[in-house]
Motif scaffolding. Structure first.
Motif, PDB file in Angstrom:
ATOM      1  N   GLY A 120       1.763  10.096   6.317  1.00 24.40           N
ATOM      2  CA  GLY A 120       2.787  10.394   5.328  1.00 24.40           C
ATOM      3  C   GLY A 120       3.439   9.186   4.705  1.00 24.40           C
ATOM      4  N   LYS A 121       2.992   7.976   5.068  1.00 26.52           N
ATOM      5  CA  LYS A 121       3.629   6.760   4.567  1.00 26.52           C
ATOM      6  C   LYS A 121       2.651   5.820   3.869  1.00 26.52           C
ATOM      7  CE  LYS A 121       7.083   6.762   8.281  1.00 26.52           C
ATOM      8  NZ  LYS A 121       7.650   5.975   9.420  1.00 26.52           N
ATOM      9  N   LEU A 124       0.817  -1.215   0.000  1.00 30.64           N
ATOM     10  CA  LEU A 124       0.000   0.000   0.000  1.00 30.64           C
ATOM     11  C   LEU A 124       0.851   1.265   0.000  1.00 30.64           C
ATOM     12  CD1 LEU A 124      -2.775  -1.053   2.541  1.00 30.64           C
ATOM     13  CD2 LEU A 124      -3.028  -0.778   0.065  1.00 30.64           C
ATOM     14  N   SER A 125       2.019   1.202   0.622  1.00 26.18           N
ATOM     15  CA  SER A 125       2.876   2.390   0.684  1.00 26.18           C
ATOM     16  C   SER A 125       3.337   2.856  -0.695  1.00 26.18           C
ATOM     17  CB  SER A 125       4.089   2.114   1.580  1.00 26.18           C
ATOM     18  OG  SER A 125       4.985   1.195   0.966  1.00 26.18           O
ATOM     19  N   LYS A 126       3.312   1.957  -1.663  1.00 23.48           N
ATOM     20  CA  LYS A 126       3.718   2.307  -3.030  1.00 23.48           C
ATOM     21  C   LYS A 126       2.576   2.925  -3.828  1.00 23.48           C
ATOM     22  CE  LYS A 126       5.178  -1.860  -4.114  1.00 23.48           C
ATOM     23  NZ  LYS A 126       5.792  -2.919  -4.968  1.00 23.48           N
ATOM     24  N   HIS A 127       1.380   2.923  -3.260  1.00 22.76           N
ATOM     25  CA  HIS A 127       0.204   3.351  -4.007  1.00 22.76           C
ATOM     26  C   HIS A 127      -0.645   4.270  -3.132  1.00 22.76           C
ATOM     27  CE1 HIS A 127       1.098   0.260  -7.051  1.00 22.76           C
ATOM     28  NE2 HIS A 127       1.361  -0.525  -6.028  1.00 22.76           N
ATOM     29  N   ARG A 128      -0.159   5.481  -2.947  1.00 21.60           N
ATOM     30  CA  ARG A 128      -0.825   6.402  -2.032  1.00 21.60           C
ATOM     31  C   ARG A 128      -2.159   6.907  -2.575  1.00 21.60           C
ATOM     32  NH1 ARG A 128       2.534   9.417   1.077  1.00 21.60           N
ATOM     33  NH2 ARG A 128       0.622  10.353   1.906  1.00 21.60           N
ATOM     34  N   GLN A 129      -2.470   6.575  -3.829  1.00 17.54           N
ATOM     35  CA  GLN A 129      -3.771   6.969  -4.371  1.00 17.54           C
ATOM     36  C   GLN A 129      -4.895   6.079  -3.866  1.00 17.54           C
ATOM     37  OE1 GLN A 129      -1.652   5.081  -5.937  1.00 17.54           O
ATOM     38  NE2 GLN A 129      -2.560   3.855  -7.582  1.00 17.54           N
ATOM     39  N   ALA A 130      -4.555   5.000  -3.170  1.00 10.88           N
ATOM     40  CA  ALA A 130      -5.573   4.102  -2.630  1.00 10.88           C
ATOM     41  C   ALA A 130      -6.258   4.716  -1.419  1.00 10.88           C
ATOM     42  CB  ALA A 130      -4.946   2.765  -2.245  1.00 10.88           C
ATOM     43  N   ILE A 131      -7.497   4.333  -1.194  1.00 12.40           N
ATOM     44  CA  ILE A 131      -8.227   4.637   0.038  1.00 12.40           C
ATOM     45  C   ILE A 131      -8.803   3.316   0.526  1.00 12.40           C
ATOM     46  CG2 ILE A 131     -10.130   5.879   1.106  1.00 12.40           C
ATOM     47  CD1 ILE A 131      -9.765   8.084  -0.939  1.00 12.40           C
ATOM     48  N   LEU A 132      -8.455   2.919   1.751  1.00 12.57           N
ATOM     49  CA  LEU A 132      -8.833   1.614   2.293  1.00 12.57           C
ATOM     50  C   LEU A 132      -9.973   1.756   3.298  1.00 12.57           C
ATOM     51  CD1 LEU A 132      -8.250  -1.452   2.744  1.00 12.57           C
ATOM     52  CD2 LEU A 132      -6.590  -0.752   4.486  1.00 12.57           C
ATOM     53  N   ASP A 136      -6.728  15.903  -2.111  1.00 16.43           N
ATOM     54  CA  ASP A 136      -5.557  15.436  -2.855  1.00 16.43           C
ATOM     55  C   ASP A 136      -4.895  14.243  -2.162  1.00 16.43           C
ATOM     56  OD1 ASP A 136      -2.380  16.832  -3.937  1.00 16.43           O
ATOM     57  OD2 ASP A 136      -3.700  15.408  -4.919  1.00 16.43           O
ATOM     58  N   PRO A 137      -5.645  13.161  -1.938  1.00 17.18           N
ATOM     59  CA  PRO A 137      -5.079  12.046  -1.188  1.00 17.18           C
ATOM     60  C   PRO A 137      -4.296  11.059  -2.038  1.00 17.18           C
ATOM     61  CG  PRO A 137      -7.329  11.568  -1.751  1.00 17.18           C
ATOM     62  CD  PRO A 137      -7.018  12.918  -2.348  1.00 17.18           C
ATOM     63  N   PHE A 138      -3.999  11.418  -3.267  1.00 17.24           N
ATOM     64  CA  PHE A 138      -3.595  10.405  -4.237  1.00 17.24           C
ATOM     65  C   PHE A 138      -2.138  10.493  -4.636  1.00 17.24           C
ATOM     66  CE2 PHE A 138      -7.695  12.463  -5.562  1.00 17.24           C
ATOM     67  CZ  PHE A 138      -8.465  11.794  -4.658  1.00 17.24           C
ATOM     68  N   ARG A 139      -1.316  11.278  -3.918  1.00 22.12           N
ATOM     69  CA  ARG A 139       0.066  11.477  -4.357  1.00 22.12           C
ATOM     70  C   ARG A 139       1.041  10.902  -3.334  1.00 22.12           C
ATOM     71  NH1 ARG A 139      -0.435  14.662  -8.740  1.00 22.12           N
ATOM     72  NH2 ARG A 139      -2.302  15.926  -8.871  1.00 22.12           N
TER      73      ARG A 139
END
Length: 284
Positions: free
Chosen positions: A222-223, A194-202, A281-284
């Protein structure tokens, strides 16, 4: 020139979890599910789907799934499609392959984990691959699949919505000491993906923590991606480690530059004022 109405969402859907349907049509859990579906039918005519984060039934019995279908059929002509992931209550009792088969047959899902493109957005459902009592087990294959799916047609400015019954340790409400209602065997491995894909929302369930509790929303520190505790339709739990009667879930609206996550109390038909979130802007 055509102008986009920025005041209208590009996409909307609902998140429910922990319905715990029983064989008794008059059980409070079953009545709570009926009330939640009625609320959605009356208030979300443009919804693209209802996303269920697990513990559909109380024991995983075929008769409980039949009761779930009966409830659904009362409202399905006014509701969008329903998508499921598995909870421990659905598959922990009895022989694993039989429980999984019952779940898939009843829900129409294709596998323990699956994904869907809905209205141009990616929805990913994770699921245990063993019938553990409380935790979920994610294979190396599922984690690799998730990594690939999160990168599929991905854009830094476009969210991907992920659903798993059990939350990760030290993230949302109920997962910190002393509550201990986390439950992913591969906790660190999933966090690395998940840390590699910050555009996700779980979105997760499992703990039943009432909306508005501290850490209802976890910003990822931030991670990690943003994460939400989705409470429960059947009954709630509090930070005082006590059961509480109630029924809650989310209405989600997606805009070009943010996602709005709105806590809903299905038992009162009102918004949970302490659980109204705007994720910018949660996707970067």
């Amino acid at each position: 020139m055509m102008h986009t109405d920025v005041t209208r969402p590009l996409l909307s859907f609902q998140v429910i979890t922990d319905t715990h349907v029983t064989v008794d049509p008059n059980h409070p859990y079953n009545l709570n599910l009926e009330r939640a579906l009625q609320d959605i039918a009356e208030n979300a005519p443009g919804s693209c789907g209802i996303m269920h984060a697990g513990d559909v039934t109380d024991h995983g019995f075929p008769a409980e799934y039949e009761e779930m279908k009966r409830i659904w059929n009362r409202w399905n002509d006014r509701l969008p499609p329903l998508y499921f992931t598995m909870g421990n209550h659905d598959v922990a009792l009895g022989e694993w392959s039989s429980r999984l088969s019952d779940f898939l047959t009843a829900t129409g899902m294709t596998a323990a984990y699956h994904d869907h493109w809905i209205c141009g957005y990616h929805f990913i459902f994770l699921g245990t691959e063993q019938g553990l009592e409380l935790f979920c087990k994610l294979s190396e294959e599922q984690l690799a699949w998730l990594d690939a799916k999160l990168g599929e047609d991905a854009s830094p400015g476009k969210p991907v919505f992920v659903f798993l019954h059990q939350p990760l340790k030290d993230t949302v409400a109920g997962t910190v000491e002393p509550h201990k209602w986390y439950g992913v065997t591969e906790d660190e491995e999933l966090k690395r993906v998940l840390s590699k894909h910050r555009q996700a929302i779980l979105f997760t369930g499992h703990g039943h923590w009432e909306l508005g509790s501290p850490l209802t929303y976890y910003d990822g520190a931030g991670k990690l991606p943003a994460m939400f505790n989705a409470a429960s339709v059947a009954y709630l739990w509090t930070d005082e480690d006590e059961r509480k009667e109630g029924s809650q879930g989310y209405y989600v609206e997606v805009y070009a530059d943010h996602v709005r996550v709105r806590g809903r109390d299905f038992s009162t038909g009102k918004w949970v004022e302490a659980a109204q979130f705007r994720v910018d802007d949660p996707f970067r």
